[in-house]
Design an enzyme around this catalytic site. Structure first.
Site, PDB file in Angstrom:
ATOM      1  N   GLU A 114       0.819  -1.200   0.000  1.00 16.12           N
ATOM      2  CA  GLU A 114       0.000   0.000   0.000  1.00 16.12           C
ATOM      3  C   GLU A 114       0.858   1.258   0.000  1.00 16.12           C
ATOM      4  OE1 GLU A 114      -3.975  -1.728   2.106  1.00 16.12           O
ATOM      5  OE2 GLU A 114      -2.190  -1.461   3.305  1.00 16.12           O
ATOM      6  N   CYS A 141       2.517  -2.440  16.054  1.00 15.33           N
ATOM      7  CA  CYS A 141       2.425  -2.188  14.608  1.00 15.33           C
ATOM      8  C   CYS A 141       1.751  -3.360  13.901  1.00 15.33           C
ATOM      9  CB  CYS A 141       3.822  -1.971  14.044  1.00 15.33           C
ATOM     10  SG  CYS A 141       3.870  -1.856  12.246  1.00 15.33           S
TER      11      CYS A 141
END
Ligand code: SAH
Ligand code: SF4
Length: 393
Positions: A114, A141
């Site tokens: 992405e 994360c």
């Protein structure tokens, strides 16, 4: 921003995906010169042809050799017979209510990464990925919960900038010179998926193309590389890339940092800070950015703020406070707004800029640390035969 946001529609944009040995994108000048010579170009012409081809590819956005009109027709045909100019394939594009754009792109092997474009008043920042997944597993994360699939190639990294410029319509009209002053895409941050310093060579080659005046022509001060603290590669980054540096600091004791950023067990806070003190070119105009994710009751006390100030003493620095972005199953919560403000004020009063990062693109899961989930969601949709959402392919 010229476009009106189109939330939450997903737009499919077809492109070619190829990153093989014949792709000229992402190659250094020397590599491209060798490729052209191996395909029959006289050695003495290599330098000039590389410069011309770079300008077509990176300044004008041309992908078709036939349009490279300052090369002879015969040579254009020759190039087309041997090479390609290929960038990652955009699978979907989403635009947030706040104008943030997120692209899901497919690279060779069918993997997906992405890219996020964040428009601001005086600039536009592209958040670029360097790996599919990550070998490190920082506990806050989402990318870190996905094991490393593979490193991106230099072509796939610089190609992310090129596809964003395609979408922003930011290539000059044929016959016109590129305007480097008023760019929609003016800054690049290596803060997407992956640890850039664990993919050093490809990141270096891609950023050198981004900075080259015959390449994308972005000033090195408009490129920021974010690392979790890969100490041996930090000095190398200064020498071989020379962009600005951001460090995912996130804690003020080794005990807490070991849990949040486990690479700390290998290179602890003192070792990391020592390396940062030696980072060349450090000055007030080129400060190191310390990224600090605000996690409720974990690293957000007044004592943490004061310890942070003591630790970074003497380093020209800016502290970016990032409100934690939650993801499904995340083991932390975002600190309260008042707590973040109090933390920021302590740092600010000690003489450091301490901006609180405004989460951008949350409605399209484009904020820091959310990148993996959207990919997985897209995969699930494509796998589920009776899913309501149309398959973007
Ligand atoms: N691997 C590099 C760059 C990618 S992460 C690094 O760790 O620096 C980019 C930034 O987003 C890092 O500062 C990272 O710590 C932060 N981040 C990751 N997950 C986050 C989350 N869930 N909420 C807020 N920030 C996050
Ligand atoms: Fe990897 Fe950076 Fe996420 Fe840590 S914060 S897991 S280094 S992408």
């Amino acid at each position: 921003m010229s476009d009106t946001p189109i939330t939450p529609e997903i737009v499919a944009i077809p492109r070619t995906v190829s990153d093989g040995a014949t792709n000229l994108v992402g190659k250094t000048r020397d590599e491209m010169g060798e490729m052209l010579v191996a395909a029959g170009l006289p050695q003495k012409q290599a330098r000039m042809r590389v410069g011309q081809i770079w300008q077509w590819i990176y300044q004008k956005g041309v992908r078709d050799f036939a349009q490279m009109t300052n090369l002879s027709k015969a040579y254009r045909e020759d190039l087309a017979a041997h090479f390609t100019v290929s960038v990652p394939e955009v699978v979907t594009k989403q635009v947030s209510d706040d104008g943030t754009r997120k692209y899901l792109v497919r690279i060779e092997g069918g993997h997906e990464v992405e890219i996020v474009y964040i428009p601001e008043t005086n600039r536009g920042t592209l958040c670029v990925s360097s790996q599919v997944g990550c070998t490190l597993n920082c506990s806050f994360c989402h990318t870190g919960t996905q094991t490393l699939v593979r490193n991106l190639t230099a072509a796939e990294i610089v190609g992310q900038i090129m596809v964003a410029r395609d979408d922003l319509g930011e290539w000059p009209e044929p016959g016109r010179n590129p305007n480097v002053e008023a760019r929609l895409l003016s800054n690049v941050v290596l803060m997407g998926m992956g640890e850039p310093l664990y993919n050093f060579d490809a990141v270096r080659d891609a950023m050198n193309i981004a900075m080259d005046c015959e390449g994308i022509s972005l000033s090195r001060r408009r490129i920021t590389l974010s690392t979790s603290g890969v100490v041996p590669e930090i000095a190398r980054a200064a020498d071989e890339i020379g962009c600005l540096l951001a460090v995912s600091f996130h804690a003020t004791t080794d005990e807490v940092r070991d849990k949040l950023v486990p690479i700390n067990k290998k290179w602890n806070i003192q070792t990391l800070l020592q390396t940062l003190r030696e980072y060349p070119r450090l000055s007030n105009s080129e400060r190191i950015t310390f990224e600090y994710v605000m996690l409720k009751d974990v690293n957000d006390s007044d004592d943490d703020a004061r310890r942070l100030i003591r630790l970074i003493k003497g380093i020209p620095a800016k502290i970016n406070l990032i409100p934690f972005n939650e993801w499904p199953g995340s083991p932390y919560q975002r600190s309260d707004a008042n707590r973040i403000k109090a933390f920021s004020e302590i740092i600010f009063n000690a003489g450091y800029a301490s901006p609180i990062r405004k989460p951008r693109g949350e409605d399209i899961m484009a904020a820091c640390g959310q990148l993996k989930s959207a990919t997985e969601r897209a995969r699930r949709v494509r796998r589920t035969p009776d899913a309501q959402t149309p398959d973007p392919q």
